[in-house]
Design a protein around this motif. Structure first.
Motif, PDB file in Angstrom:
ATOM      1  N   PRO A 123       0.807  -1.234   0.000  1.00  6.24           N
ATOM      2  CA  PRO A 123       0.000   0.000   0.000  1.00  6.24           C
ATOM      3  C   PRO A 123       0.835   1.277   0.000  1.00  6.24           C
ATOM      4  CG  PRO A 123      -0.921  -1.598   1.530  1.00  6.24           C
ATOM      5  CD  PRO A 123       0.400  -2.147   1.087  1.00  6.24           C
ATOM      6  N   LYS A 124       2.057   1.209   0.532  1.00  2.22           N
ATOM      7  CA  LYS A 124       2.932   2.382   0.513  1.00  2.22           C
ATOM      8  C   LYS A 124       3.476   2.652  -0.895  1.00  2.22           C
ATOM      9  CE  LYS A 124       4.448   1.236   5.204  1.00  2.22           C
ATOM     10  NZ  LYS A 124       5.588   0.788   6.045  1.00  2.22           N
ATOM     11  N   LEU A 125       3.504   1.607  -1.731  1.00  5.31           N
ATOM     12  CA  LEU A 125       4.035   1.752  -3.086  1.00  5.31           C
ATOM     13  C   LEU A 125       2.980   2.198  -4.090  1.00  5.31           C
ATOM     14  CD1 LEU A 125       6.238  -1.476  -3.287  1.00  5.31           C
ATOM     15  CD2 LEU A 125       6.999   0.845  -2.778  1.00  5.31           C
ATOM     16  N   ILE A 126       1.705   1.990  -3.763  1.00  2.64           N
ATOM     17  CA  ILE A 126       0.634   2.295  -4.720  1.00  2.64           C
ATOM     18  C   ILE A 126       0.691   3.746  -5.217  1.00  2.64           C
ATOM     19  CG2 ILE A 126      -1.867   2.511  -4.993  1.00  2.64           C
ATOM     20  CD1 ILE A 126      -2.195   0.068  -3.245  1.00  2.64           C
ATOM     21  N   PRO A 127       0.927   4.756  -4.354  1.00  2.00           N
ATOM     22  CA  PRO A 127       0.988   6.142  -4.861  1.00  2.00           C
ATOM     23  C   PRO A 127       2.256   6.442  -5.647  1.00  2.00           C
ATOM     24  CG  PRO A 127       0.517   6.067  -2.488  1.00  2.00           C
ATOM     25  CD  PRO A 127       1.026   4.729  -2.882  1.00  2.00           C
ATOM     26  N   HIS A 128       3.229   5.529  -5.628  1.00  4.91           N
ATOM     27  CA  HIS A 128       4.526   5.804  -6.255  1.00  4.91           C
ATOM     28  C   HIS A 128       4.921   4.679  -7.205  1.00  4.91           C
ATOM     29  CE1 HIS A 128       4.599   8.751  -3.079  1.00  4.91           C
ATOM     30  NE2 HIS A 128       4.637   7.806  -2.156  1.00  4.91           N
ATOM     31  N   PRO A 129       4.251   4.540  -8.339  1.00  2.42           N
ATOM     32  CA  PRO A 129       4.575   3.446  -9.275  1.00  2.42           C
ATOM     33  C   PRO A 129       5.986   3.517  -9.814  1.00  2.42           C
ATOM     34  CG  PRO A 129       3.080   5.034 -10.283  1.00  2.42           C
ATOM     35  CD  PRO A 129       3.145   5.386  -8.826  1.00  2.42           C
ATOM     36  N   GLN A 130       6.630   4.701  -9.733  1.00  7.02           N
ATOM     37  CA  GLN A 130       8.007   4.806 -10.212  1.00  7.02           C
ATOM     38  C   GLN A 130       8.972   3.989  -9.363  1.00  7.02           C
ATOM     39  OE1 GLN A 130       6.166   7.167  -8.867  1.00  7.02           O
ATOM     40  NE2 GLN A 130       7.348   8.791  -7.865  1.00  7.02           N
ATOM     41  N   LEU A 131       8.531   3.592  -8.157  1.00 11.18           N
ATOM     42  CA  LEU A 131       9.369   2.741  -7.316  1.00 11.18           C
ATOM     43  C   LEU A 131       9.188   1.266  -7.645  1.00 11.18           C
ATOM     44  CD1 LEU A 131       8.954   4.415  -3.800  1.00 11.18           C
ATOM     45  CD2 LEU A 131      10.761   4.769  -5.489  1.00 11.18           C
ATOM     46  N   VAL A 132       8.170   0.940  -8.439  1.00 12.01           N
ATOM     47  CA  VAL A 132       7.864  -0.454  -8.767  1.00 12.01           C
ATOM     48  C   VAL A 132       8.502  -0.860 -10.086  1.00 12.01           C
ATOM     49  CG1 VAL A 132       6.019  -2.121  -9.185  1.00 12.01           C
ATOM     50  CG2 VAL A 132       5.728  -0.331  -7.455  1.00 12.01           C
ATOM     51  N   GLU A 133       8.387  -0.022 -11.105  1.00 11.36           N
ATOM     52  CA  GLU A 133       8.994  -0.333 -12.397  1.00 11.36           C
ATOM     53  C   GLU A 133       9.355   0.946 -13.122  1.00 11.36           C
ATOM     54  OE1 GLU A 133       6.309  -2.575 -14.758  1.00 11.36           O
ATOM     55  OE2 GLU A 133       4.624  -1.250 -14.410  1.00 11.36           O
ATOM     56  N   GLU A 134      10.235   0.813 -14.090  1.00  6.97           N
ATOM     57  CA  GLU A 134      10.713   1.973 -14.839  1.00  6.97           C
ATOM     58  C   GLU A 134       9.568   2.627 -15.592  1.00  6.97           C
ATOM     59  OE1 GLU A 134      14.672   1.943 -16.751  1.00  6.97           O
ATOM     60  OE2 GLU A 134      14.611  -0.204 -16.379  1.00  6.97           O
ATOM     61  N   GLU A 135       9.653   3.948 -15.707  1.00  2.84           N
ATOM     62  CA  GLU A 135       8.617   4.716 -16.388  1.00  2.84           C
ATOM     63  C   GLU A 135       8.998   4.940 -17.849  1.00  2.84           C
ATOM     64  OE1 GLU A 135       6.881   7.900 -13.416  1.00  2.84           O
ATOM     65  OE2 GLU A 135       9.062   7.856 -13.303  1.00  2.84           O
ATOM     66  N   ASP A 136       8.008   4.916 -18.702  1.00  6.63           N
ATOM     67  CA  ASP A 136       8.202   5.279 -20.105  1.00  6.63           C
ATOM     68  C   ASP A 136       7.924   6.759 -20.277  1.00  6.63           C
ATOM     69  OD1 ASP A 136       8.861   2.724 -20.973  1.00  6.63           O
ATOM     70  OD2 ASP A 136       6.756   2.152 -21.187  1.00  6.63           O
ATOM     71  N   THR A 137       8.766   7.439 -21.019  1.00  2.18           N
ATOM     72  CA  THR A 137       8.576   8.858 -21.307  1.00  2.18           C
ATOM     73  C   THR A 137       8.108   9.007 -22.745  1.00  2.18           C
ATOM     74  OG1 THR A 137      10.316   9.480 -19.749  1.00  2.18           O
ATOM     75  CG2 THR A 137       9.676  11.115 -21.396  1.00  2.18           C
ATOM     76  N   TYR A 138       6.991   9.697 -22.926  1.00  2.50           N
ATOM     77  CA  TYR A 138       6.442   9.886 -24.270  1.00  2.50           C
ATOM     78  C   TYR A 138       7.374  10.744 -25.115  1.00  2.50           C
ATOM     79  CZ  TYR A 138       3.587  11.806 -28.032  1.00  2.50           C
ATOM     80  OH  TYR A 138       3.123  12.205 -29.255  1.00  2.50           O
ATOM     81  N   GLU A 139       7.557  10.318 -26.357  1.00  2.00           N
ATOM     82  CA  GLU A 139       8.318  11.093 -27.328  1.00  2.00           C
ATOM     83  C   GLU A 139       7.545  11.133 -28.632  1.00  2.00           C
ATOM     84  OE1 GLU A 139      12.094   9.251 -27.745  1.00  2.00           O
ATOM     85  OE2 GLU A 139      12.958  10.208 -25.973  1.00  2.00           O
ATOM     86  N   PRO A 140       7.407  12.319 -29.251  1.00  2.00           N
ATOM     87  CA  PRO A 140       6.768  12.374 -30.573  1.00  2.00           C
ATOM     88  C   PRO A 140       7.579  11.572 -31.581  1.00  2.00           C
ATOM     89  CG  PRO A 140       7.050  14.575 -29.625  1.00  2.00           C
ATOM     90  CD  PRO A 140       7.847  13.630 -28.789  1.00  2.00           C
TER      91      PRO A 140
END
Length: 498
Positions: free
Chosen positions: A366-383
């Motif tokens: 439950p402490k990780l739910i607000p912070h998904p960046q701590l669970v797996e790498e984030e994708d950054t949108y690029e045109p």
């Protein structure tokens, strides 16, 4: 030695030098144009014809427009921060004063909304009612988060960022909280400010006694005790750590470096308890400015395994215990094996494998739910890449389809125009082009072999001869206009072929 020959050679050298200043060789001109196109592709590699507003919340590169949303002159002034996407920063705010904020999480482009003046329309979107190009005064996204970066203020010191004068390196926090919740909102930090040191800590009496600056040493060095560039990949600033104290227990464990303590400013002017300081550890080398290139890499197998574990994880109910202590080390949850949390205020520096070592048990999840960046790498949108960039990246393989007039070379535009022509006309055009190309190559060959410069007059004279303009102009000047048998003048001529 013939003095006249010497004078003639001197005049030739002088004339050649003067001609070199006023003109250039054909190869130099081509190299210059290719270099300019390469620079343009590097600065603006992506297409900028679509606003990301319609895509909803994204992790994407955001820009603050200080022209449309200038920072307040005082704290009493009403101020509405706003951020625009990459495409709008060029197409709608290209001539404005922009600040690049880099990646922002779950952000919706503010261009064309009430956060910007009604005179500042988004020209990449159409009005949903009228269908006319350009929208303004639309309702903004309610969940966008803002901090002082949108006013061109960065770090805990709040300095304005000027890329022309900024020295040293800044690091972006992963952001475990907004400004309202006590976090930083993905702020950027100077190394010394993370440690509570003044910006000019290295000057005068702040430097070690008797130490002289060595040759090649950076003008703004990193404080002793700040981690080495190769030792970490991510940062959690002391503000975000304080707003999520449960993560303190990971300091110094696998995936996390030893804590880097923040020294309280003295004297303390508010009622807050002073931060406990401790001697920082680790190396002293610089780290490059944080970027999102690493975030675009596909997740490694450990990260994928963590995601699978979360998908099969069931949260505990009120009737069942959150954890079962066990004497068996293999069955114990990771958080049960962590050492006590260090006391004091500090920042955490994370390695690329830190996600593998965070506990995902029912008590910790439950402490990780607000912070998904701590669970797996984030994708950054690029045109998508612009056509010119796509062609450059394909190792010389020409692109297909029409090209943007703002990004393609003159040759690219000609090829694009030919691709939309009638087949017969296109073939005829190519034949004419090939004929002209061979003629021009024949003309330029002696210049290229000898390294002689090609002046504008040489080119103009050559094309006049190629078109026959020289004789035509002379004939038109010397010969009267022909008349018909009745003496009526008729200067209309029928063009012949191509």
């Amino acid at each position: 030695m013939d003095s006249n020959s010497d004078i003639e050679r001197a005049n030739q050298v002088q004339n050649h030098g003067q001609a070199t200043q006023d003109s250039q060789t054909a190869s130099d001109f081509i190299d210059q144009q290719l270099a300019l196109e390469a620079d343009a592709r590097e600065v603006l590699p992506y297409k900028f014809d679509k606003c990301t507003h319609v895509l909803g919340p994204l992790r994407q590169t955001i820009f603050a427009c200080l022209t449309c949303s200038p920072p307040p002159a005082s704290a009493a002034q009403v101020y509405t921060p706003a951020g625009v996407c990459y495409s709008c920063s060029i197409s709608c705010h290209g001539e404005h004063n922009l600040v690049e904020l880099f990646s922002r999480r779950n952000f919706v482009c503010d261009c064309g909304t009430k956060r910007l003046p009604s005179t500042s329309s988004c020209m990449l979107r159409s009005d949903p009612t009228t269908g006319a190009r350009g929208v303004h005064s639309q309702e903004p996204a309610p969940n966008n988060q803002y901090n002082h970066n949108f006013q061109n203020h960065f770090c805990a010191c709040g300095e304005e960022y000027d890329p022309e004068t900024e020295k040293g390196t800044m690091f972006q926090c992963l952001g475990l909280g907004t400004v309202e919740s006590g976090g930083c909102g993905e702020d950027w930090y100077h190394p010394e400010c993370l440690m509570g040191l003044p910006r000019d800590w290295y000057k005068e009496d702040k430097a070690p006694q008797g130490r002289e600056k060595e040759e090649g040493e950076p003008s703004h060095p990193t404080p002793p005790g700040f981690p080495s560039e190769d030792d970490f990949e991510h940062l959690l600033c002391y503000k975000c750590v304080e707003s999520n104290p449960w993560i303190k227990q990971y300091a110094g464990t696998p995936g996390f470096l030893e804590p880097v303590f923040h020294r309280s400013p003295e004297p303390k002017v508010d009622n807050q308890a002073p931060d406990n300081s401790a001697p920082p550890t680790n190396g002293t080398s610089l780290k490059r400015k944080a970027s999102d290139t690493d975030l675009d890499k596909p997740p490694s197998s450990p990260s994928k395994r963590i995601k699978d574990d979360l998908n099969t994880l069931s949260l505990p109910t009120s009737a069942e215990p959150s954890s079962q202590p066990s004497n068996d080390t293999n069955s114990a949850h990771k958080h049960e094996l962590l050492p006590p949390a260090p006391e004091g205020t500090f920042s955490l520096f994370l390695t690329s494998s830190f996600r593998d070592h965070i506990c995902h048990c029912p008590q910790c999840y439950p402490k990780l739910i607000p912070h998904p960046q701590l669970v797996e790498e984030e994708d950054t949108y690029e045109p998508s890449l612009s056509d010119a960039s796509s062609q450059a990246n394909s190792a010389g393989v020409p692109g297909s389809g029409t090209r943007s007039h703002g990004t393609a070379s003159l040759l690219d535009r000609g090829e694009a125009a030919l691709s939309t022509m009638d087949r017969v006309k296109a073939i005829q055009g190519v034949m004419v082009y090939n004929h002209l190309r061979d003629k021009v190559k024949e003309f330029l060959k002696p210049y290229a072999e000898s390294g002689q410069v090609v002046s504008a007059e040489d080119i103009k004279s050559y094309f006049e001869k190629l078109r026959g303009d020289e004789n035509a102009i002379k004939e038109a000047r010397d010969k009267p206009v022909d008349g018909n048998e009745d003496g009526d003048a008729d200067n209309r001529r029928e063009q012949s072929g191509y």
